[in-house]
Design an enzyme around this catalytic site. Sequence first.
Site, PDB file in Angstrom:
ATOM      1  CG  ASP A 196      74.598 -25.627  21.833  1.00 27.70           C
ATOM      2  OD1 ASP A 196      74.003 -26.558  22.405  1.00 27.70           O
ATOM      3  OD2 ASP A 196      74.265 -24.429  21.980  1.00 27.70           O
ATOM      4  CE1 TYR A 227      69.685 -30.302  18.066  1.00 30.24           C
ATOM      5  CE2 TYR A 227      71.480 -31.084  19.438  1.00 30.24           C
ATOM      6  CZ  TYR A 227      70.993 -30.750  18.197  1.00 30.24           C
ATOM      7  OH  TYR A 227      71.804 -30.862  17.104  1.00 30.24           O
ATOM      8  N   GLY A 228      65.985 -29.539  23.598  1.00 32.00           N
ATOM      9  CA  GLY A 228      65.461 -29.813  24.948  1.00 32.00           C
ATOM     10  C   GLY A 228      64.188 -30.628  24.989  1.00 32.00           C
ATOM     11  CB  CYS A 278      74.494 -29.380  23.355  1.00 32.86           C
ATOM     12  SG  CYS A 278      72.709 -29.551  23.555  1.00 32.86           S
ATOM     13  CG  ASN A 279      74.667 -28.785  29.865  1.00 34.42           C
ATOM     14  OD1 ASN A 279      75.352 -29.291  30.741  1.00 34.42           O
ATOM     15  ND2 ASN A 279      74.860 -27.541  29.452  1.00 34.42           N
ATOM     16  CB  THR A 280      69.889 -31.149  25.726  1.00 33.56           C
ATOM     17  OG1 THR A 280      69.623 -29.936  26.419  1.00 33.56           O
ATOM     18  CG2 THR A 280      68.626 -31.961  25.607  1.00 33.56           C
ATOM     19  CB  THR A 294      76.139 -24.485  26.545  1.00 34.90           C
ATOM     20  OG1 THR A 294      75.323 -24.913  25.441  1.00 34.90           O
ATOM     21  CG2 THR A 294      76.840 -25.686  27.140  1.00 34.90           C
ATOM     22  CG  HIS A 295      71.537 -21.531  24.439  1.00 31.05           C
ATOM     23  ND1 HIS A 295      71.812 -22.815  24.082  1.00 31.05           N
ATOM     24  CD2 HIS A 295      71.240 -20.864  23.287  1.00 31.05           C
ATOM     25  CE1 HIS A 295      71.672 -22.944  22.758  1.00 31.05           C
ATOM     26  NE2 HIS A 295      71.329 -21.763  22.260  1.00 31.05           N
TER      27      HIS A 295
HETATM   28  N1  DGL Z   1      72.675 -25.384  24.727  1.00 32.50           N
HETATM   29  C1  DGL Z   1      71.774 -26.514  24.848  1.00 32.50           C
HETATM   30  C2  DGL Z   1      72.039 -27.192  26.195  1.00 32.50           C
HETATM   31  O1  DGL Z   1      73.108 -26.995  26.765  1.00 32.50           O
HETATM   32  C3  DGL Z   1      70.386 -26.095  24.539  1.00 32.50           C
HETATM   33  C4  DGL Z   1      69.488 -27.237  24.246  1.00 32.50           C
HETATM   34  C5  DGL Z   1      68.258 -26.925  23.459  1.00 32.50           C
HETATM   35  O2  DGL Z   1      68.398 -26.618  22.270  1.00 32.50           O
HETATM   36  O3  DGL Z   1      67.154 -27.037  24.005  1.00 32.50           O
HETATM   37  O4  DGL Z   1      71.255 -27.957  26.702  1.00 32.50           O
END
Ligand code: DGL
Length: 258
Positions: A15, A47-48, A78-80, A186-187
């Site tokens: 992630d 990452y967003g 990580c969804n992103t 996921t956060h």
């Molecule tokens: N846990 C990441 C997700 O599921 C966070 C992404 C980020 O770092 O913005 O999207």
Amino acid sequence: MQKEIAKEGSIGIFDSGIGGVTVLREIIKILPNENYIYYSDSKNNPYGDKTKQEIINRCEEIFSFLLEKNCKTIVIACNTASAIAVNTLRERHKDIPIIAIEPAYKMVYDYAYDKETLVMATKGTIESERFNLLYNKYNNHKTKLLECVGLADVIEEGNEEKIKKYLEKNIGKYKGKVENVVLGCTHYPLIQKDIGQVLGNNITFFNGANRLAVHLKDVLIENNLINENVEKGKIDFFDSSENEEKEKRFYKFLKGEF
Ligand code: DGL
């Protein structure tokens, strides 16, 4: 040349930070007899709001690290990163199963279609083509999409006060107006309680981690990759910023101490 994948290899999971622990927690309930290597890219998060190319580059570096450590499969927790990079990664790494989390919006369609729904996710996820395909396919026409810019960062930092303030400011207006909340990053399950406190008690939360874990097990079985030589697996943690505090919080969250 790519090494041959073997059932004794570990499951790699990553992630942008420690949020993917919410996915790993569900996986180890279903696959306790596997070894895991968790990679937290906290030096490069969030990452967003990164570009597609930046995210693909980060994923490639993490893949190299995990493949070097003989991982037999990789879970993108990580969804992103999933939303933006999984198609490219699957194209480039055809010899290894890649399992990717996505916002549990289909579960709303299956179980709570007629309810007002709030999807919380990063800007990257909400603007991605992959999420939009999912959204258009399962749209219940009672959904608000909320780009939670900066929220993963605040959770990563772990400052309770800041989390509460962020939520009051950004989701307070939905109090009493939504019944379903999709935790599309996921956060966010780490602060599910805080979200519930702001929105009221009647919220049903949707999180794709359990489904992913079941799917991962199926994929390992199909590919004859279940490790039969381990009684209880071990979990190795790596963080790109080498921050010991992250490691402590990761293991605390793994035990469910949110
Ligand atoms: N846990 C990441 C997700 O599921 C966070 C992404 C980020 O770092 O913005 O999207």
